[in-house]
Design an enzyme around this catalytic site. Structure first.
Site, PDB file in Angstrom:
ATOM      1  N   THR A 250      -0.123   3.126  -4.927  1.00 42.56           N
ATOM      2  CA  THR A 250       0.692   2.661  -6.048  1.00 42.56           C
ATOM      3  C   THR A 250       0.993   3.795  -7.016  1.00 42.56           C
ATOM      4  O   THR A 250       2.146   3.973  -7.442  1.00 42.56           O
ATOM      5  CB  THR A 250      -0.029   1.516  -6.775  1.00 42.56           C
ATOM      6  OG1 THR A 250      -0.272   0.453  -5.847  1.00 42.56           O
ATOM      7  CG2 THR A 250       0.804   0.988  -7.928  1.00 42.56           C
TER       8      THR A 250
ATOM      9  N   TYR B  17       7.364  -8.655  -0.296  1.00 50.97           N
ATOM     10  CA  TYR B  17       8.613  -9.369  -0.533  1.00 50.97           C
ATOM     11  C   TYR B  17       8.610 -10.722   0.176  1.00 50.97           C
ATOM     12  O   TYR B  17       8.640 -11.751  -0.470  1.00 50.97           O
ATOM     13  CB  TYR B  17       9.857  -8.557  -0.136  1.00 50.97           C
ATOM     14  CG  TYR B  17      11.147  -9.237  -0.573  1.00 50.97           C
ATOM     15  CD1 TYR B  17      11.598  -9.123  -1.879  1.00 50.97           C
ATOM     16  CD2 TYR B  17      11.885 -10.020   0.296  1.00 50.97           C
ATOM     17  CE1 TYR B  17      12.745  -9.771  -2.308  1.00 50.97           C
ATOM     18  CE2 TYR B  17      13.034 -10.683  -0.112  1.00 50.97           C
ATOM     19  CZ  TYR B  17      13.461 -10.555  -1.407  1.00 50.97           C
ATOM     20  OH  TYR B  17      14.587 -11.208  -1.836  1.00 50.97           O
TER      21      TYR B  17
ATOM     22  N   LYS C   8      -9.207  -1.442   1.333  1.00 54.76           N
ATOM     23  CA  LYS C   8      -9.162  -1.127  -0.096  1.00 54.76           C
ATOM     24  C   LYS C   8      -8.756  -2.405  -0.812  1.00 54.76           C
ATOM     25  O   LYS C   8      -7.667  -2.948  -0.584  1.00 54.76           O
ATOM     26  CB  LYS C   8      -8.139  -0.029  -0.384  1.00 54.76           C
ATOM     27  CG  LYS C   8      -7.938   0.212  -1.884  1.00 54.76           C
ATOM     28  CD  LYS C   8      -6.688   1.003  -2.185  1.00 54.76           C
ATOM     29  CE  LYS C   8      -6.564   1.195  -3.693  1.00 54.76           C
ATOM     30  NZ  LYS C   8      -5.494   0.455  -4.298  1.00 54.76           N
TER      31      LYS C   8
END
Length: 304
Positions: A58, A121, A175
């Protein structure tokens, strides 16, 4: 290998543990990719003691890069720190086809493993998620790590789905950025063969308590020594000191969250003399007021 901190999963050939920062992607002032500074940031955290690096998470702004830019980032980071620490490259995309292509490229240029964020999405059921990871894992020989961040992807993995994922041959770990402590605790308890990495700065020491062998820390992108000290204190058996340092991390985390989303890390780097450029649009940087407030907060914490 860890002494007092939790051990990596028995099925993880990289034995991932410790501090694995989700390194930043640097841009020039016109937002064009700056691969040299991107590589320098990986070197910056490794020189400060990071145990691995995770480009294109990110903080690496991966959804805002073209496929070609993503490939160049992986190449640059592997060239800079590969062989010094494990490089686990973010390769996730909404489509399985593109994810496979990124994974194959990352492996071909020397990444030690790949991190696959849950497709985003479109909503996915468990069967679709398992088939996605099965196809990616079949395309590469390197270990595959799941990146679970339902707040960003819209897709949460159930514990039952994790049971199916764990059966995939070269799936080595996960993670977790869900911040769902009961989910993470049960996942770790049920799968000692997998490596778990705490994916939130709010859960570094608590993640170690739960059984995570390492941490993917945004704070470590700007202040790697702080987070490395926390991990090493815990691994030395000084849990009280680790938890004191976690308190400092909470303060740093709050300071970095001033202003627009994700602007804090690059601003904090700049305040230390490491300019990694702007965020890529539509993300935006801090204004002068927020920057000054961040500088004051970090100075009060003796970090500047």
């Amino acid at each position: 290998m860890p002494t007092h901190a939790p051990a990596p999963g028995s099925d993880d050939p990289l034995d991932l543990h410790g501090v694995v920062p989700p390194t930043v992607t640097a841009f020039d002032r016109d937002e064009s990719l700056d691969v040299e500074t991107t590589a320098e940031h990986a070197r910056f955290v490794v020189d400060a003691g990071a145990h691995g690096v995770f480009p294109l998470g990110t903080n690496g702004e991966f959804p805002l890069l073209t496929p070609g830019e993503r490939d160049r980032v992986v190449e640059a980071v592997v060239d800079e720190v590969g062989g010094d620490v494990p490089v686990i490259a973010g390769v996730g995309a909404p489509s399985t086809r593109q994810t496979v292509a990124h994974a194959e490229h990352a492996e071909s240029v020397g990444a030690d493993g790949v991190v696959v964020v849950t497709p985003f999405y479109y909503p996915l059921d468990g069967e679709a998620a398992v088939e996605h990871y099965r196809e990616v894992a079949a395309a590469v020989d390197c270990p595959v790590y799941v990146y679970h961040i339902p707040s960003k992807t819209g897709n949460e993995l159930s514990l039952e789905t994790l049971d199916e994922l764990a059966a995939i041959d070269n799936l080595a770990g996960l993670k977790d950025s869900s911040k769902d402590v009961p989910w993470l605790g049960q996942a770790v308890d049920g799968h000692p063969e997998l490596t778990f990495l705490a994916g939130s700065d709010s859960l570094l020491a608590p993640g170690l308590d739960l059984g995570c062998s390492g941490m993917v820390s945004a704070v470590a992108n700007a202040f790697p020594e702080l987070v490395v000290d926390l991990y090493e204190a815990y691994d030395d058996g000084d849990v009280a000191r680790a938890k004191d340092l976690q308190s400092t991390v909470y303060d740093v985390r709050s300071a970095l969250k001033r202003g627009p989303y994700m602007a804090g890390v690059k601003t904090a780097l700049d305040l230390q003399g490491f300019y990694a450029g702007p965020l890529r649009s539509p993300l935006r940087g801090m204004d002068a007021e927020d920057r000054a407030a961040l500088e004051a907060d970090l100075a009060a914490l003796d970090l500047l």
